[in-house]
Design a protein around this motif. Sequence first.
Motif, PDB file in Angstrom:
ATOM      1  N   CYS A  47       4.864 -11.822 -33.316  1.00 17.35           N
ATOM      2  CA  CYS A  47       5.246 -11.631 -32.094  1.00 17.35           C
ATOM      3  C   CYS A  47       6.007 -13.130 -31.692  1.00 17.35           C
ATOM      4  O   CYS A  47       5.276 -13.906 -31.587  1.00 17.35           O
ATOM      5  CB  CYS A  47       4.167 -10.944 -31.223  1.00 17.35           C
ATOM      6  SG  CYS A  47       4.514 -10.971 -29.155  1.00 17.35           S
ATOM      7  N   SER A  88      13.618 -12.752 -19.659  1.00 17.69           N
ATOM      8  CA  SER A  88      13.762 -10.605 -18.607  1.00 17.69           C
ATOM      9  C   SER A  88      13.064 -10.616 -17.614  1.00 17.69           C
ATOM     10  O   SER A  88      12.947  -9.869 -16.914  1.00 17.69           O
ATOM     11  CB  SER A  88      13.478  -9.820 -20.639  1.00 17.69           C
ATOM     12  OG  SER A  88      13.307  -8.656 -19.641  1.00 17.69           O
ATOM     13  N   VAL A  89      11.741 -11.311 -18.200  1.00 15.49           N
ATOM     14  CA  VAL A  89      10.386 -11.309 -16.670  1.00 15.49           C
ATOM     15  C   VAL A  89      11.293 -11.867 -16.015  1.00 15.49           C
ATOM     16  O   VAL A  89      11.290 -11.686 -15.042  1.00 15.49           O
ATOM     17  CB  VAL A  89       9.332 -11.831 -17.132  1.00 15.49           C
ATOM     18  CG1 VAL A  89       8.075 -11.930 -16.455  1.00 15.49           C
ATOM     19  CG2 VAL A  89       8.728 -11.443 -18.665  1.00 15.49           C
ATOM     20  N   ARG A 149       8.729  -3.916 -30.924  1.00 14.97           N
ATOM     21  CA  ARG A 149      10.757  -4.480 -30.578  1.00 14.97           C
ATOM     22  C   ARG A 149      11.155  -5.337 -31.301  1.00 14.97           C
ATOM     23  O   ARG A 149      11.466  -6.380 -31.004  1.00 14.97           O
ATOM     24  CB  ARG A 149      10.506  -5.304 -29.209  1.00 14.97           C
ATOM     25  CG  ARG A 149      11.479  -4.974 -28.176  1.00 14.97           C
ATOM     26  CD  ARG A 149      11.175  -5.271 -26.869  1.00 14.97           C
ATOM     27  NE  ARG A 149      12.440  -5.637 -26.622  1.00 14.97           N
ATOM     28  CZ  ARG A 149      12.521  -6.714 -25.550  1.00 14.97           C
ATOM     29  NH1 ARG A 149      11.103  -7.904 -25.274  1.00 14.97           N
ATOM     30  NH2 ARG A 149      13.112  -6.907 -24.802  1.00 14.97           N
ATOM     31  N   MET A 161       7.321   0.797 -27.074  1.00 17.33           N
ATOM     32  CA  MET A 161       7.327  -0.517 -27.309  1.00 17.33           C
ATOM     33  C   MET A 161       6.034  -0.664 -28.541  1.00 17.33           C
ATOM     34  O   MET A 161       5.607  -1.800 -28.881  1.00 17.33           O
ATOM     35  CB  MET A 161       7.781  -1.574 -26.076  1.00 17.33           C
ATOM     36  CG  MET A 161       9.179  -1.617 -25.674  1.00 17.33           C
ATOM     37  SD  MET A 161       9.954  -2.544 -24.882  1.00 17.33           S
ATOM     38  CE  MET A 161      11.492  -1.945 -24.530  1.00 17.33           C
ATOM     39  N   LEU A 216       6.281 -13.480 -25.244  1.00 22.55           N
ATOM     40  CA  LEU A 216       7.159 -13.533 -23.710  1.00 22.55           C
ATOM     41  C   LEU A 216       8.293 -13.219 -23.889  1.00 22.55           C
ATOM     42  O   LEU A 216       9.007 -14.305 -24.249  1.00 22.55           O
ATOM     43  CB  LEU A 216       6.217 -14.014 -22.222  1.00 22.55           C
ATOM     44  CG  LEU A 216       6.518 -13.456 -21.277  1.00 22.55           C
ATOM     45  CD1 LEU A 216       6.376 -11.559 -20.739  1.00 22.55           C
ATOM     46  CD2 LEU A 216       6.159 -14.818 -20.318  1.00 22.55           C
ATOM     47  N   ASP A 217       9.333 -12.060 -23.493  1.00 28.09           N
ATOM     48  CA  ASP A 217      10.098 -12.321 -22.712  1.00 28.09           C
ATOM     49  C   ASP A 217      10.857 -13.125 -21.747  1.00 28.09           C
ATOM     50  O   ASP A 217      11.031 -12.579 -20.456  1.00 28.09           O
ATOM     51  CB  ASP A 217      10.784 -10.764 -23.223  1.00 28.09           C
ATOM     52  CG  ASP A 217      12.574 -10.647 -23.582  1.00 28.09           C
ATOM     53  OD1 ASP A 217      13.198 -11.972 -23.194  1.00 28.09           O
ATOM     54  OD2 ASP A 217      13.193  -9.568 -23.932  1.00 28.09           O
ATOM     55  N   GLN A 271       7.753  -8.814 -11.571  1.00 25.85           N
ATOM     56  CA  GLN A 271       7.143  -8.071 -12.949  1.00 25.85           C
ATOM     57  C   GLN A 271       6.032  -9.626 -13.233  1.00 25.85           C
ATOM     58  O   GLN A 271       5.406  -9.234 -13.536  1.00 25.85           O
ATOM     59  CB  GLN A 271       8.028  -8.407 -13.942  1.00 25.85           C
ATOM     60  CG  GLN A 271       8.768  -7.316 -13.673  1.00 25.85           C
ATOM     61  CD  GLN A 271       9.790  -7.086 -15.255  1.00 25.85           C
ATOM     62  OE1 GLN A 271       9.684  -8.151 -16.597  1.00 25.85           O
ATOM     63  NE2 GLN A 271      10.394  -6.057 -15.352  1.00 25.85           N
ATOM     64  N   HIS A 297      13.140 -10.814 -12.871  1.00 26.25           N
ATOM     65  CA  HIS A 297      12.977  -9.360 -12.128  1.00 26.25           C
ATOM     66  C   HIS A 297      10.829 -10.178 -11.309  1.00 26.25           C
ATOM     67  O   HIS A 297       9.923 -10.046 -12.280  1.00 26.25           O
ATOM     68  CB  HIS A 297      12.365  -8.044 -12.674  1.00 26.25           C
ATOM     69  CG  HIS A 297      13.451  -7.743 -13.604  1.00 26.25           C
ATOM     70  ND1 HIS A 297      14.610  -7.447 -12.955  1.00 26.25           N
ATOM     71  CD2 HIS A 297      13.687  -7.990 -14.806  1.00 26.25           C
ATOM     72  CE1 HIS A 297      15.501  -6.496 -13.376  1.00 26.25           C
ATOM     73  NE2 HIS A 297      15.292  -7.267 -14.731  1.00 26.25           N
ATOM     74  N   THR A 318       7.391  -7.411 -22.601  1.00 24.38           N
ATOM     75  CA  THR A 318       7.590  -7.681 -21.697  1.00 24.38           C
ATOM     76  C   THR A 318       6.468  -6.564 -21.228  1.00 24.38           C
ATOM     77  O   THR A 318       5.112  -6.043 -21.974  1.00 24.38           O
ATOM     78  CB  THR A 318       8.927  -6.320 -21.841  1.00 24.38           C
ATOM     79  OG1 THR A 318       8.025  -4.620 -22.839  1.00 24.38           O
ATOM     80  CG2 THR A 318       9.965  -6.434 -23.036  1.00 24.38           C
ATOM     81  N   LEU A 319       7.025  -6.264 -20.170  1.00 25.48           N
ATOM     82  CA  LEU A 319       5.553  -6.229 -18.918  1.00 25.48           C
ATOM     83  C   LEU A 319       5.685  -4.385 -18.913  1.00 25.48           C
ATOM     84  O   LEU A 319       3.952  -4.042 -19.796  1.00 25.48           O
ATOM     85  CB  LEU A 319       5.932  -6.012 -17.504  1.00 25.48           C
ATOM     86  CG  LEU A 319       5.422  -4.865 -16.458  1.00 25.48           C
ATOM     87  CD1 LEU A 319       4.454  -6.143 -16.051  1.00 25.48           C
ATOM     88  CD2 LEU A 319       6.397  -4.996 -15.286  1.00 25.48           C
ATOM     89  N   LYS A 336      13.427  -7.837 -31.159  1.00 26.09           N
ATOM     90  CA  LYS A 336      13.709  -8.899 -30.880  1.00 26.09           C
ATOM     91  C   LYS A 336      12.131  -9.505 -30.818  1.00 26.09           C
ATOM     92  O   LYS A 336      11.507 -10.149 -30.060  1.00 26.09           O
ATOM     93  CB  LYS A 336      12.841  -8.818 -28.818  1.00 26.09           C
ATOM     94  CG  LYS A 336      14.183  -8.177 -28.300  1.00 26.09           C
ATOM     95  CD  LYS A 336      15.343  -8.788 -27.838  1.00 26.09           C
ATOM     96  CE  LYS A 336      16.494  -8.204 -27.673  1.00 26.09           C
ATOM     97  NZ  LYS A 336      18.138  -8.895 -27.256  1.00 26.09           N
TER      98      LYS A 336
END
Length: 265
Positions: A58, A65-66, A17, A1, A61-62, A72, A69, A25-26, A20
């Motif tokens: 960019c 998704s984060v 990425r 990524m 932050l997603d 993360q 979890h 991502t982390l 997206k």
Amino acid sequence: MINFNVHQHIAYVTLSRPDKQNALTLMMFQSLDNIIKEIRKNRQIRAVIIQGAGGHFCAGLDVQSVMKHPMQIVKLLFKYLPGNQNLVQRVVLGWRTLPVPVYAEIKGNCLGGGLHIALGADFRIALPNSQFAIMESRWGLCPDMGTSIVVPGYLRQDQALKLAFEAQRVDAKAAFQAGLLTAIDDDPSTFIMQHIDSLSHHSPDALAAIKLLYNQAFHAPSRTLLWRETWYQLRLLASKNTRIAMKNGAKDSEFKAYNNRAKWQ
């Protein structure tokens, strides 16, 4: 990524990425952190270019998704001592510790965490149709990636508050006028290469010393600020209002419409 390569003494760091809009991502944060360390050890590198794959720099932050979890979040914000830099702060402030010029080559969306990373670079060169935003308040959060240290060197306080409060996108012209950008150019890549070439006859030791001196003068490090960023964010993450803001942010029709338009740019 994250794609990383060195060519003719220039390090290219590519957020990769594109499906997206290079949302973070982390794993991408961890990769950037390691790349900064690798560049710092490589004495052959004379400049760094941060760029995005596809049509955008960019989109930030997603978040969804984060947030699925929780561990993360812990890994992103954890620090051994309150004033230390955590992972999200290191991927912004780390570029400033490198003894070479760092450029952000910007196109399309440069939002949220993406903008924070760009602000960690020494120079930001953008296409005229680029879009910028500090997005955290849209999700009920506050900026926490170390830019409380660097933003005062770029923006007046009222301009910084306006951008952070409203979480609205601004175009490249407005971003340049506010102080977020170094330059707007129809060909950022050529602009950057010409600037790197113009510095090639200067002593790298002198450039490193100038960068260190001016970073200390314009962006004095503050362990208290770094701790407050993280502490405020942790309090917000535990707030009921933040959960409501995140739900509302995910349903924001204006944001969805903008993403749909962006596919055609």
